[in-house]
Each structure stands twice: as C-alpha cells, then as structure tokens.
Design an enzyme around this catalytic site. Structure first.
Site, mmCIF file in Angstrom:
data_model
loop_
_atom_site.group_PDB
_atom_site.id
_atom_site.type_symbol
_atom_site.label_atom_id
_atom_site.label_comp_id
_atom_site.label_asym_id
_atom_site.label_seq_id
_atom_site.Cartn_x
_atom_site.Cartn_y
_atom_site.Cartn_z
ATOM 1 C CG ASN A 14 47.673 42.685 59.536
ATOM 2 O OD1 ASN A 14 47.027 42.303 60.503
ATOM 3 N ND2 ASN A 14 48.040 41.893 58.544
ATOM 4 C CB THR A 65 42.335 40.394 42.768
ATOM 5 O OG1 THR A 65 41.000 40.608 43.235
ATOM 6 C CG2 THR A 65 42.532 38.920 42.497
ATOM 7 C CG ASP A 73 41.002 45.155 57.166
ATOM 8 O OD1 ASP A 73 42.141 45.383 56.737
ATOM 9 O OD2 ASP A 73 40.065 45.964 57.055
ATOM 10 C CG ASN A 79 45.181 43.529 49.415
ATOM 11 O OD1 ASN A 79 44.944 42.458 49.969
ATOM 12 N ND2 ASN A 79 44.592 44.670 49.815
ATOM 13 C CG HIS A 83 51.370 43.387 56.711
ATOM 14 N ND1 HIS A 83 49.992 43.395 56.687
ATOM 15 C CD2 HIS A 83 51.760 44.436 55.939
ATOM 16 C CE1 HIS A 83 49.576 44.412 55.940
ATOM 17 N NE2 HIS A 83 50.626 45.059 55.482
ATOM 18 C CD GLU A 113 23.831 33.905 60.250
ATOM 19 O OE1 GLU A 113 23.806 35.055 60.717
ATOM 20 O OE2 GLU A 113 22.861 33.371 59.678
HETATM 21 C C1 IPE Z 1 40.714 42.904 52.717
HETATM 22 O O1 IPE Z 1 41.303 43.949 53.403
HETATM 23 C C2 IPE Z 1 41.766 42.003 52.123
HETATM 24 C C3 IPE Z 1 42.500 41.186 53.065
HETATM 25 C C4 IPE Z 1 42.327 41.123 54.354
HETATM 26 C C5 IPE Z 1 43.506 40.346 52.472
HETATM 27 P P1 IPE Z 1 41.581 45.355 52.702
HETATM 28 O O2 IPE Z 1 42.227 46.202 53.727
HETATM 29 O O3 IPE Z 1 42.320 45.148 51.449
HETATM 30 O O4 IPE Z 1 40.112 45.841 52.363
HETATM 31 P P2 IPE Z 1 39.562 47.296 52.020
HETATM 32 O O5 IPE Z 1 40.499 47.888 51.016
HETATM 33 O O6 IPE Z 1 39.563 48.076 53.291
HETATM 34 O O7 IPE Z 1 38.197 47.065 51.509
HETATM 35 C C1 IPE Z 2 45.074 43.365 56.401
HETATM 36 O O1 IPE Z 2 45.554 44.492 57.040
HETATM 37 C C2 IPE Z 2 46.130 42.624 55.626
HETATM 38 C C3 IPE Z 2 46.018 42.747 54.180
HETATM 39 C C4 IPE Z 2 45.101 43.374 53.522
HETATM 40 C C5 IPE Z 2 47.055 42.114 53.399
HETATM 41 P P1 IPE Z 2 45.674 45.893 56.295
HETATM 42 O O2 IPE Z 2 47.031 45.997 55.697
HETATM 43 O O3 IPE Z 2 44.560 46.088 55.345
HETATM 44 O O4 IPE Z 2 45.542 46.866 57.509
HETATM 45 P P2 IPE Z 2 44.766 48.250 57.535
HETATM 46 O O5 IPE Z 2 43.362 47.966 57.096
HETATM 47 O O6 IPE Z 2 45.491 49.173 56.605
HETATM 48 O O7 IPE Z 2 44.847 48.674 58.959
HETATM 49 MG MG MG Z 3 42.717 46.912 55.488
#
Ligand code: IPE
Ligand code: IPE
Ligand code: MG
Length: 253
Positions: free
Chosen positions: A30, A74, A28, A76, A45, A215
């Site tokens: 990116n 699911t 998480d 996203n 990404h 953990e």
């Molecule tokens: C979790 O990250 C999903 C992935 C890393 C693929 P999200 O960015 O989607 O999670 P939330 O929305 O902050 O819970």
């Molecule tokens: C994780 O990074 C990748 C995916 C969920 C696909 P994010 O895209 O959720 O990045 P933030 O959380 O918005 O910074």
């Molecule tokens: Mg995220």
C-alpha cells in the site's frame, strides 16, 4: 483452467476439487503504491481497503469458502504512531461501512490476533463484527488484525498448558492437534494457498503454524492494484501445483 462464468449462481469452476478451500492473503504494498503515485501512504491504505472489498466479493463469486486477510501485524507497531492510528481509523471505517452488507451477504467474520494494545473502541467494533455475523455460514472472512503467528502459537500453547496444570487435560493430550484447536483460526482449515502481493518473498509472521503446507504464491502487483483478475491468476497457479504433503508425486514412477 478456469471455466467461463455460469449464470445459475454456481461457482465458475469446472472442477471444484482444484479450488483451495482456504486462501490467506498478505496484503502488502500500500505504502509503495501511494509513494509511486505521489500520494501520502495513508491514501495507499485507503485504496487497499477498496482492493479488499473487491477481493472478498471475487472470492465469494469464485467459490472459495474461507479467506483470511493480514491487515495489521504485531510488528506493525514499529511504524510511526500516525500511520498506526490511520490504520486503526481505516478498520473502524471498514467495519462501520461494510458490516451491514457483509451480514446481508451471509458472510461470517472471524478475527485473529491479540487485543493487547488495541484501542477499546476498536476491540468493541471487532467484537460487534464477529457477534453480528456469528449465525452466517455462506462464506468465512478471517481478519488477522494485531496478528502474529508466533504470538498466536504461544498463546495457544499457554491455554493448553493451563488445562494440563488444572487437570482438565492430560499431558499426553498436549499434541499438535490440541495446539491447532486452541489457535485463533480454529475451526478454519489450514490455508491451502497464501498469496503475498508487493514483491516481497516472505511470510512476515502470517499463519506460521497453519501455513506449514500452504502453496505460496508471490505476486508483483502492489495490494491496491489487486482484484478479481489477480485472484484468478493466483488460483490458476494453485491449480497447476502438485501438492505432495511429504509423499510421492506423479513423477515418482
Ligand atoms: C506484512 O506486511 C503485514 C501486513 C500486510 C499486515 P509488512 O509490510 O508489515 O511486512 P514486512 O515488514 O515487509 O516484512
Ligand atoms: C501493507 O502495505 C499494509 C500493512 C502492512 C498494514 P504496507 O504499508 O506495508 O506497504 P509498503 O510495503 O510499505 O509498500
Ligand atoms: Mg509492507
């Protein structure tokens, strides 16, 4: 404590028993990494894929056997279609570019999640990655793509229920073990540790069933900043934990 690198190809750990067999990672942060660097989210990404490459390499080097990475949930699908499309494009690119190398490194790829809603060519590429590495055995890479823990549990329960309905299974055999066996992650062992980067402290539907006793290690770095040093740091944290599984710990007297 992590031992110094060995030159004979043996994993660098003095005590392999303190190593988790299976590590799950919620990659998480990116988007925030990109925004903070004045870049479009898609660049975050892209850099995230570089971090993934380094992490897979480090996981092998440090002696892990199973690594599962959360790539697309699911939930996203709630993002703007342009971002979803960019994430699919990146998966295509990753498989096309990295499959040959992973194959030669004896990495077996598994894919967890539902195919519902995915473009057909993405499904074909995922199938290809699984099929072409099916005979490999040195390291197991699980890609959780279009994955949600609850969806996976519901699908597994449905499969077991169907077997009960057709008489293939007795209702008495509708057990925890039966559900585990029907999850996408079978035969991966349950994750010993789940790492989440990006400063959020939640599981976001990742390995909901399997992570019951994992953990949890939360790290402040954003995913594009993650690499071997951060994986080592997480493993150090894991090594310092006392896992009790509901029993009594060292301090119980
Ligand atoms: C979790 O990250 C999903 C992935 C890393 C693929 P999200 O960015 O989607 O999670 P939330 O929305 O902050 O819970
Ligand atoms: C994780 O990074 C990748 C995916 C969920 C696909 P994010 O895209 O959720 O990045 P933030 O959380 O918005 O910074
Ligand atoms: Mg995220």
């Amino acid at each position: 404590m992590i031992a110094q690198p060995a030159s004979n190809g043996i994993p660098e750990y003095a005590d392999p028993s303190s190593l988790p067999a299976h590590v799950g990672i919620i990659m998480d942060g990116n988007g925030r990494w990109a925004t903070r660097n004045g870049l479009p989210r898609s660049m975050g990404h892209e850099r995230g894929v570089d971090a993934l490459r380094e992490t897979v390499r480090a996981a092998q080097k440090l002696g892990l056997s199973y690594l599962t990475v959360y790539s697309f949930s699911t939930e996203n699908w709630r993002r703007p279609m342009a971002e979803v499309t960019a994430l699919f494009a990146l998966l295509r690119h990753f498989i096309k570019k990295d499959l040959k190398r992973l194959k030669s490194e004896n990495v077996k790829i598994s894919v967890f999640g539902t195919r519902a809603g995915l473009p057909e060519d993405v499904c074909s590429l995922l199938d290809m990655a699984v099929e072409e590495t099916a005979g490999n055995s040195r390291f197991n890479l699980g890609i959780a793509f279009n994955y949600g823990g609850r969806e996976e549990i519901a699908r597994a329960a449905k499969q077991v229920a169907e077997k009960v309905a057709t008489g293939e299974m007795a209702i008495e055999d509708f057990t925890e073990e039966a559900i585990s066996r029907h999850l996408d992650t079978h035969p991966f062992p349950d994750p010993d540790m789940i790492i989440r980067t990006g400063q959020e402290h939640r599981l976001s539907n990742f390995l909901t069933w399997q992570g019951a006793y994992a953990e949890l290690v939360f790290m402040d770095v954003l995913w594009p900043e993650f690499g071997e040093p951060q994986l080592r740091e997480a493993l150090e944290k894991f090594g310092a934990r006392e896992r009790r599984f509901g029993g009594l710990g060292k301090e119980a007297g």
